[in-house]
Write an enzyme that holds these catalytic residues in place. Sequence first.
Site, PDB file in Angstrom:
ATOM      1  CG  PHE A 230      -0.717  -4.348   6.721  1.00  0.00           C
ATOM      2  CD1 PHE A 230      -1.063  -5.074   5.595  1.00  0.00           C
ATOM      3  CD2 PHE A 230       0.261  -3.371   6.595  1.00  0.00           C
ATOM      4  CE1 PHE A 230      -0.443  -4.849   4.372  1.00  0.00           C
ATOM      5  CE2 PHE A 230       0.891  -3.127   5.388  1.00  0.00           C
ATOM      6  CZ  PHE A 230       0.536  -3.868   4.278  1.00  0.00           C
TER       7      PHE A 230
ATOM      8  CE1 TYR B  21      -0.014   2.574   3.853  1.00  0.00           C
ATOM      9  CE2 TYR B  21       1.048   0.509   4.414  1.00  0.00           C
ATOM     10  CZ  TYR B  21       0.800   1.835   4.689  1.00  0.00           C
ATOM     11  OH  TYR B  21       1.366   2.419   5.782  1.00  0.00           O
TER      12      TYR B  21
ATOM     13  CG  ASN C 295       3.836  -6.503   3.785  1.00  0.00           C
ATOM     14  OD1 ASN C 295       4.056  -7.698   3.959  1.00  0.00           O
ATOM     15  ND2 ASN C 295       3.869  -5.943   2.588  1.00  0.00           N
ATOM     16  CE1 TYR C 296       3.287  -0.939   7.875  1.00  0.00           C
ATOM     17  CE2 TYR C 296       1.296  -0.337   9.069  1.00  0.00           C
ATOM     18  CZ  TYR C 296       2.255  -0.040   8.128  1.00  0.00           C
ATOM     19  OH  TYR C 296       2.208   1.150   7.449  1.00  0.00           O
ATOM     20  NE  ARG C 297       6.026 -11.379   9.198  1.00  0.00           N
ATOM     21  CZ  ARG C 297       5.509 -12.265   8.349  1.00  0.00           C
ATOM     22  NH1 ARG C 297       4.480 -13.005   8.708  1.00  0.00           N
ATOM     23  NH2 ARG C 297       6.020 -12.400   7.135  1.00  0.00           N
TER      24      ARG C 297
END
Length: 536
Positions: A478, A194, A480-482
């Site tokens: 989310f 994003y 990709n915000y591990r």
Amino acid sequence: MEKPSPLAISMASMLPFVIVLLLSHASCASLTDSVYGAFVDCLRNNIHSTNISGIVFAQTNASYTSLLRAYIRNARLNTSSTPKPLIIVTPLQEYHVQTAVICAKSIDIQLKTRSGGHDFEGLSYISDEPFIMLDMFNFRNITVDVEKGVAVVQAGATLGEVYYRIWEESDVHGFPAGVCPTVGVGGHFSGGGYGNMMRKYGLSIDHIIDAQIVDVKGRILNKESMGEELFWAIRGGGGASFGVILSYTIKLVPVPEVVTVFRVEKTLDQNATDLVVQWQQVAPHTDERLFMRLELQPVNSNVGGRHRTIRAQVVTLFLGGADELVSLLDKEFSSLGLNRENCIEMSWIESALWWASFRNGTHPNALLNRKLNSAKFLRRKSDYVTTPISKDELEWVWKRMIELGETSIVFNPYGGRMNEISADATAFPHRAGNLFKIEYSVNWNEPGYASDKNFTTQIRRLHSYMTPFVSKNPRRAFLNYRDLDIGINHHDNNSYREGEVYGIKYFHNNFYRLVKIKTEIDPENYFRNEQSIPKL
């Protein structure tokens, strides 16, 4: 008889520990040697035209440490005690990747893939079990075809390189992806991707038209040969659960010759709370060409003596001119108080530099720089908000943030094109119904356990305080915000249930389809990490 000294007694008491430590070190060295020997023998039997010493690095190699650290973007994960790969492989050709997969699997050693190193928990280069790391930084080729409006991007390229190569060919084409230029394409795209054009064009994955992946059998598959199910999975479901992504083919998007950016900030004594209340009414619903990120941070006040306050910053990209933007926000967002003087008109590539905090006038080739000045210690978390947070609730949140000290939050608005794409069109499920996504962020500079514990506790508490105001059943997150706090998979007999805990938060109902695909494409669960898709 002379009594032993306290130092001698202390050393004697430590002797068992020292012996265990030495034995452990010897065992580790023996494992490394045996794995390296078996792996290299396999590579040599399959790679005949290349001197593999240039792409395979054991822990004893003089280049090993610099290679490992080059793409560690979180200082918290760069310590002497952090688990490290037995071997680093830096492939130059596609068949190097194929052979590495085949050989690592043949000796039953886990393989992890790193493209840009921005995984907040370091899952691309850390594991508690012995592993080999495939470092894809040499896979950075980008081929742009403006006439067809497409580009082929290798997984080791960075977003900055993607933007620069597009700009080399066209002033009126761009691509919707992130604002950090050093982020690697492989992880960014496969997790969704994003950025500040998402309200106009959706996510990166909404513009991926083909891909190449090496599967567990060492085969190179494209969209046609992998089939629709796997192609669906690697657009939002992460690539690391299914194989090694080699490249993505992307469809470029049109951008105007002139775009507008601005940054406006207010503190609590300047009615920042009213601004945040109105932002929630405007940002997810306004013109889809407009993306207004809201950054909220505890800071020292310059008004009425020294005390802490909250600073609200609205950071914007508008795909159009400044006069139109000022007129629009004068009607919709009066509490912002935007003036024409706040706005800067520029080209799209200049906006990519501006959002990355480069000075105005910086040449676009700065986007090619992969090096960070210094990696910070950091933690991140995420949430999704589906109903506005009231003024009273916000004021309560401000108090908690000021009490905690340093943790900031960022609101990223949804709406626009994001509302038009169904939750199951790709593996990324967070579409219509979300007003905005929250990123929780804390950075620090001091190494050591005490600092880590302090700032980790801060961000965990703020995340907990926000529970009443965010999505529920499940509380979404989310990929990709591990965030390992939401669940870890130990890959034992309870693997599916452990995977479901974090899986439904990242993927909601798409998790179950991802599990079926995983079971079919990788039935032995070779490609795995602490938050990978489990098999049935």
